[in-house]
Design a protein around this motif. Structure first.
Motif: not given
Length: 311
Positions: A10-16, A87-93
């Motif tokens: 999965e690419p790193i992107a916002i995914k809720r 998941f990580s990128f979402t939490w950074f956001q």
């Protein structure tokens, strides 16, 4: 060469939302509790290790959430099962949004910290514009977490909520089926992460030294480019023990090469037993400037295997 393959990463992107999410009411209930009851219930049901994301400012730290990760690097959370990168990128956001007055830019996604490189001390990635602040995530020592039950610490009084979360898991059967169960041996998260990255060579050598592994070979799992250049200057590799049925054995136990490749984010991978000896020798020589370092890691791996693999 023994095996090769390709994985969908999965690419790193916002995914809720991931696979088989829980209903919104449950997600909100769990989020208000930093997902701790859910994580404890899931850990007990599946055996997958516990991790944590925290915000550090000086000596103070605030846990943002707890989560569970499987041997393919997938996060198992109330909003579904998804890759660790999204998941990580979402939490950074989320953290940026909650501290928007102080944070004006985000770290490059390629600089996201690696949950497999921490033990007790946390891996730290600085966030711009906050003095002495960092977002961190790491393995959470499961033994310390479980031992805290009923002792007035972070788990005091949450047992009834863990039961409620367990009932939620029972109702979401597709989620629990997809999450599966971790097979024994079950090395705890802090040791598991140490011997998944960087010290995996010592672990595979310790496994090969066991009498019940006599005749087996070590193997190297890496992206194809690793075998085309100088091994220790190319991209990272993972060492393990190769079994006749095509599976490998490492700190996670016996599993498929594909699951390990997904854990390391390898889109294409090659598994080679022929390369093992030369990579091992190069790796050991790389510690020549630190006498006894590799030997200590080998001794640690041996003690861990004797404790866990005999169960």
């Amino acid at each position: 060469m023994i095996q090769s393959g390709a994985e969908t990463i999965e690419p790193i992107a916002i995914k809720r939302q991931g696979l088989h999410p829980f209903d919104r009411k449950f997600i909100e209930w769990s989020a208000a509790r930093r997902d701790l009851p859910f994580v404890l219930a899931l850990h007990r049901a599946t055996g997958w290790p516990i991790h944590v994301i925290a915000l550090h400012v000086g000596r103070h730290h605030e846990v943002q959430t707890y989560y569970v990760m499987d041997d393919r690097g997938r996060v198992l959370a109330p909003n579904g099962i998804m890759g660790h990168g999204p998941f990580s990128f979402t939490w950074f956001q989320d953290i940026r949004a909650s501290h928007s007055a102080k944070i004006r830019s985000m770290p490059d996604p390629g600089e996201l910290p690696d949950p497999l490189e921490a033990r007790n001390t946390l891996e730290i990635i600085p966030l711009p514009d906050i003095a002495e602040a960092a977002v961190v995530y790491s393995a959470f020592p499961e033994k310390a977490l479980i031992a805290d039950l009923g002792r007035g610490g972070i788990l005091a009084g949450v047992e009834s909520e863990v039961i409620a979360a367990a009932l939620g898991l029972i109702r979401n059967r597709p989620f629990t089926d997809e999450a599966g169960k971790r097979l024994k041996p079950r090395v705890e998260s802090d040791d598991l992460n140490v011997f998944t990255r960087k010290r995996c060579m010592a672990f595979s050598e310790a496994l090969l030294a066991r009498p019940d592994r006599a005749g087996l070979r070590g193997c190297i799992l890496a992206e194809p480019e690793f075998f085309e250049r100088s091994p220790l200057t190319a991209a990272g590799f993972h060492s393990a023990v190769f079994h006749p049925d095509g599976e490998i054995e490492d700190a996670w136990g016996k599993r498929t090469p594909s699951s390990a490749a997904q854990l390391f984010g390898m889109k294409r991978w090659v598994l080679s037993a022929d390369a093992y000896a030369s990579v091992r020798d190069d790796f050991i020589r790389s510690f020549d400037g630190t006498p006894g370092f590799y030997e200590r890691r080998l001794s640690e791996a041996t003690r861990l295997i004797e404790r866990e693999w005999s169960r």
